[in-house]
Design a protein around this motif. Structure first.
Motif, PDB file in Angstrom:
ATOM      1  N   ALA A  17       3.388  -2.119  -2.009  1.00 65.46           N
ATOM      2  CA  ALA A  17       4.806  -2.524  -1.459  1.00 65.46           C
ATOM      3  C   ALA A  17       5.998  -2.166  -1.970  1.00 65.46           C
ATOM      4  CB  ALA A  17       4.526  -3.969  -0.983  1.00 65.46           C
ATOM      5  N   TRP A  18       5.791  -2.921  -3.560  1.00 56.92           N
ATOM      6  CA  TRP A  18       7.073  -2.752  -4.372  1.00 56.92           C
ATOM      7  C   TRP A  18       7.246  -1.438  -4.951  1.00 56.92           C
ATOM      8  CZ3 TRP A  18      10.739  -6.124  -4.846  1.00 56.92           C
ATOM      9  CH2 TRP A  18      10.436  -7.589  -4.662  1.00 56.92           C
ATOM     10  N   LEU A  19       6.250  -0.793  -4.980  1.00 59.53           N
ATOM     11  CA  LEU A  19       6.363   0.614  -5.227  1.00 59.53           C
ATOM     12  C   LEU A  19       7.080   1.541  -4.224  1.00 59.53           C
ATOM     13  CD1 LEU A  19       2.989   1.540  -7.322  1.00 59.53           C
ATOM     14  CD2 LEU A  19       5.437   1.918  -8.215  1.00 59.53           C
ATOM     15  N   ALA A  20       6.604   1.153  -2.912  1.00 60.90           N
ATOM     16  CA  ALA A  20       7.223   1.869  -1.792  1.00 60.90           C
ATOM     17  C   ALA A  20       8.818   1.425  -1.504  1.00 60.90           C
ATOM     18  CB  ALA A  20       6.510   1.439  -0.616  1.00 60.90           C
ATOM     19  N   SER A  21       8.922   0.360  -1.965  1.00 61.54           N
ATOM     20  CA  SER A  21      10.282  -0.058  -1.859  1.00 61.54           C
ATOM     21  C   SER A  21      11.069   0.237  -2.773  1.00 61.54           C
ATOM     22  CB  SER A  21      10.328  -1.779  -1.924  1.00 61.54           C
ATOM     23  OG  SER A  21      11.737  -2.263  -1.644  1.00 61.54           O
ATOM     24  N   LEU A  22      10.895   0.144  -4.021  1.00 62.94           N
ATOM     25  CA  LEU A  22      11.846   0.490  -5.351  1.00 62.94           C
ATOM     26  C   LEU A  22      11.793   1.976  -5.481  1.00 62.94           C
ATOM     27  CD1 LEU A  22      10.774  -2.213  -7.765  1.00 62.94           C
ATOM     28  CD2 LEU A  22      12.888  -2.025  -6.046  1.00 62.94           C
ATOM     29  N   PHE A  23      10.503   2.758  -5.272  1.00 64.76           N
ATOM     30  CA  PHE A  23      10.527   4.214  -5.634  1.00 64.76           C
ATOM     31  C   PHE A  23       9.986   5.129  -4.421  1.00 64.76           C
ATOM     32  CE2 PHE A  23      10.030   1.818  -9.604  1.00 64.76           C
ATOM     33  CZ  PHE A  23      11.027   2.113 -10.231  1.00 64.76           C
ATOM     34  N   THR A  72      14.322   5.330   3.752  1.00 65.07           N
ATOM     35  CA  THR A  72      13.921   4.726   4.833  1.00 65.07           C
ATOM     36  C   THR A  72      12.406   4.513   5.089  1.00 65.07           C
ATOM     37  OG1 THR A  72      16.190   5.075   5.784  1.00 65.07           O
ATOM     38  CG2 THR A  72      14.546   3.931   7.251  1.00 65.07           C
ATOM     39  N   ALA A  73      11.683   5.678   5.055  1.00 69.44           N
ATOM     40  CA  ALA A  73      10.401   5.439   5.112  1.00 69.44           C
ATOM     41  C   ALA A  73       9.778   4.564   4.041  1.00 69.44           C
ATOM     42  CB  ALA A  73       9.858   7.057   4.965  1.00 69.44           C
ATOM     43  N   GLY A  74      10.289   4.741   2.734  1.00 70.37           N
ATOM     44  CA  GLY A  74       9.630   3.847   1.854  1.00 70.37           C
ATOM     45  C   GLY A  74       9.896   2.394   2.124  1.00 70.37           C
ATOM     46  N   PHE A  75      10.976   1.969   2.814  1.00 67.36           N
ATOM     47  CA  PHE A  75      11.040   0.633   3.069  1.00 67.36           C
ATOM     48  C   PHE A  75      10.440   0.032   4.134  1.00 67.36           C
ATOM     49  CE2 PHE A  75      15.473   1.145   0.713  1.00 67.36           C
ATOM     50  CZ  PHE A  75      15.166   0.117  -0.217  1.00 67.36           C
ATOM     51  N   ILE A  76      10.195   0.957   5.211  1.00 68.06           N
ATOM     52  CA  ILE A  76       9.296   0.915   6.193  1.00 68.06           C
ATOM     53  C   ILE A  76       7.724   0.434   5.723  1.00 68.06           C
ATOM     54  CG2 ILE A  76       8.486   1.810   8.180  1.00 68.06           C
ATOM     55  CD1 ILE A  76      11.220   2.860   8.968  1.00 68.06           C
ATOM     56  N   PHE A  81       2.883  -2.754   4.264  1.00 65.74           N
ATOM     57  CA  PHE A  81       2.010  -3.110   3.275  1.00 65.74           C
ATOM     58  C   PHE A  81       1.990  -4.325   3.239  1.00 65.74           C
ATOM     59  CE2 PHE A  81       2.265   1.454   1.224  1.00 65.74           C
ATOM     60  CZ  PHE A  81       1.410   2.008   2.052  1.00 65.74           C
ATOM     61  N   ALA A  82       3.224  -5.001   2.867  1.00 69.47           N
ATOM     62  CA  ALA A  82       3.453  -6.316   2.729  1.00 69.47           C
ATOM     63  C   ALA A  82       2.932  -7.209   3.681  1.00 69.47           C
ATOM     64  CB  ALA A  82       4.838  -6.624   2.361  1.00 69.47           C
ATOM     65  N   LEU A  83       3.263  -6.679   5.253  1.00 67.79           N
ATOM     66  CA  LEU A  83       3.048  -7.601   6.290  1.00 67.79           C
ATOM     67  C   LEU A  83       1.573  -7.422   6.874  1.00 67.79           C
ATOM     68  CD1 LEU A  83       6.361  -7.595   7.962  1.00 67.79           C
ATOM     69  CD2 LEU A  83       5.315  -9.339   6.174  1.00 67.79           C
ATOM     70  N   LYS A  84       0.760  -6.405   6.626  1.00 60.24           N
ATOM     71  CA  LYS A  84      -0.309  -6.270   6.897  1.00 60.24           C
ATOM     72  C   LYS A  84      -1.222  -7.319   6.362  1.00 60.24           C
ATOM     73  CE  LYS A  84      -0.639  -2.765  10.177  1.00 60.24           C
ATOM     74  NZ  LYS A  84      -1.335  -2.558  11.249  1.00 60.24           N
ATOM     75  N   PHE A 113      12.744  -8.623   0.399  1.00 57.02           N
ATOM     76  CA  PHE A 113      13.402  -7.641  -0.349  1.00 57.02           C
ATOM     77  C   PHE A 113      13.687  -6.330   0.136  1.00 57.02           C
ATOM     78  CE2 PHE A 113      13.830  -4.155  -3.591  1.00 57.02           C
ATOM     79  CZ  PHE A 113      14.857  -4.471  -3.996  1.00 57.02           C
ATOM     80  N   SER A 114      12.521  -5.967   0.834  1.00 59.95           N
ATOM     81  CA  SER A 114      12.502  -4.578   1.646  1.00 59.95           C
ATOM     82  C   SER A 114      13.222  -4.788   2.907  1.00 59.95           C
ATOM     83  CB  SER A 114      11.083  -4.247   2.163  1.00 59.95           C
ATOM     84  OG  SER A 114      10.335  -3.817   0.997  1.00 59.95           O
ATOM     85  N   THR A 115      13.278  -5.772   3.810  1.00 60.28           N
ATOM     86  CA  THR A 115      14.075  -5.785   4.573  1.00 60.28           C
ATOM     87  C   THR A 115      15.490  -5.907   4.282  1.00 60.28           C
ATOM     88  OG1 THR A 115      12.398  -6.987   5.763  1.00 60.28           O
ATOM     89  CG2 THR A 115      14.669  -7.236   6.894  1.00 60.28           C
ATOM     90  N   LEU A 116      15.990  -6.711   3.334  1.00 63.70           N
ATOM     91  CA  LEU A 116      17.456  -6.898   3.065  1.00 63.70           C
ATOM     92  C   LEU A 116      18.052  -5.713   2.559  1.00 63.70           C
ATOM     93  CD1 LEU A 116      17.397 -10.706   1.632  1.00 63.70           C
ATOM     94  CD2 LEU A 116      18.002  -9.837   4.009  1.00 63.70           C
ATOM     95  N   VAL A 117      17.479  -5.231   1.579  1.00 62.99           N
ATOM     96  CA  VAL A 117      17.849  -4.040   0.685  1.00 62.99           C
ATOM     97  C   VAL A 117      17.824  -2.696   1.601  1.00 62.99           C
ATOM     98  CG1 VAL A 117      17.690  -2.308  -1.382  1.00 62.99           C
ATOM     99  CG2 VAL A 117      17.552  -4.777  -1.565  1.00 62.99           C
ATOM    100  N   GLY A 118      16.608  -2.724   2.443  1.00 64.90           N
ATOM    101  CA  GLY A 118      16.429  -1.464   3.222  1.00 64.90           C
ATOM    102  C   GLY A 118      17.351  -1.325   4.264  1.00 64.90           C
ATOM    103  N   ALA A 119      17.777  -2.671   4.820  1.00 66.08           N
ATOM    104  CA  ALA A 119      18.831  -2.771   6.112  1.00 66.08           C
ATOM    105  C   ALA A 119      20.123  -2.138   5.258  1.00 66.08           C
ATOM    106  CB  ALA A 119      18.951  -4.131   6.614  1.00 66.08           C
ATOM    107  N   ALA A 120      20.530  -2.711   4.124  1.00 70.67           N
ATOM    108  CA  ALA A 120      21.951  -2.375   3.421  1.00 70.67           C
ATOM    109  C   ALA A 120      22.021  -0.793   3.148  1.00 70.67           C
ATOM    110  CB  ALA A 120      22.001  -3.108   2.341  1.00 70.67           C
ATOM    111  N   VAL A 121      20.913  -0.242   2.547  1.00 67.65           N
ATOM    112  CA  VAL A 121      20.721   1.144   2.328  1.00 67.65           C
ATOM    113  C   VAL A 121      20.839   2.035   3.541  1.00 67.65           C
ATOM    114  CG1 VAL A 121      19.435   3.046   1.309  1.00 67.65           C
ATOM    115  CG2 VAL A 121      19.710   0.841   0.164  1.00 67.65           C
ATOM    116  N   LEU A 122      20.098   1.669   4.503  1.00 65.20           N
ATOM    117  CA  LEU A 122      20.254   2.291   6.028  1.00 65.20           C
ATOM    118  C   LEU A 122      21.589   2.413   6.532  1.00 65.20           C
ATOM    119  CD1 LEU A 122      18.455   4.179   7.948  1.00 65.20           C
ATOM    120  CD2 LEU A 122      17.909   2.059   8.882  1.00 65.20           C
ATOM    121  N   THR A 123      22.172   1.218   6.611  1.00 67.83           N
ATOM    122  CA  THR A 123      23.500   0.951   7.047  1.00 67.83           C
ATOM    123  C   THR A 123      24.453   1.897   6.346  1.00 67.83           C
ATOM    124  OG1 THR A 123      22.866  -1.331   7.843  1.00 67.83           O
ATOM    125  CG2 THR A 123      25.234  -0.598   7.563  1.00 67.83           C
TER     126      THR A 123
END
Length: 145
Positions: A17-23, A72-76, A81-84, A113-123
């Motif tokens: 999950a962290w690798l998908a979110s950060l890289f 965006t795909a990485g954040f999703i 991964f985190a929620l399953k 982290f993925s929700t907050l940062v991913g939403a900001a980056v996507l916006t």
């Protein structure tokens, strides 16, 4: 004749999950999970980042705007991964490891982290794309941006 299989490498759900979110833009989680064609995701991300550096404002270039998709795909995927459940992840990525994930709160922090940062980056990405489309259509002619 009886054959035994050796235990395979154990993959952590939280690490994925962290690798998908950060890289996720370069597919680091693809390499970690042993997915096929991980090299293609990495090559695409690196190529788009290199091409974006050729523009005077790298973050306002078409190659960087194309990167909004794998970012965006990485954040999703990080959220998935985190929620399953741990059982789902182990069945899919650790079928023969002999160990089980027990994530607890670390997966929740990765999801937040993925929700907050991913939403900001996507916006930010959507705003840049809309700005480019409006400029191309001439809707912003005469305006100073």
């Amino acid at each position: 004749m009886m054959t035994t299989t050796s235990p395979s490498y154990h993959r952590s759900k939280v690490a994925a999950a962290w690798l998908a979110s950060l890289f996720g833009v370069i597919g680091a989680h693809w390499w970690y999970l042993g997915r096929p064609r991980a090299w293609a995701i990495t090559a695409f991300g690196v190529l788009m980042l290199a091409l974006s550096r050729l523009y005077p404002v790298w973050w306002d270039s078409p190659p960087f705007l194309i990167l909004i998709i794998p970012i965006t795909a990485g954040f999703i995927e990080s959220l998935v991964f985190a929620l399953k459940t741990d059982e789902w992840f182990d069945a899919r990525y650790n079928p023969r490891s002999g160990r089980c994930n027990q994530t607890g709160w670390s997966a929740v922090f990765a999801a937040i982290f993925s929700t907050l940062v991913g939403a900001a980056v996507l916006t930010f990405g959507i705003a840049l794309i809309v700005l480019h489309v409006y400029k191309a259509l001439g809707w912003l002619d005469g305006l100073v941006i």
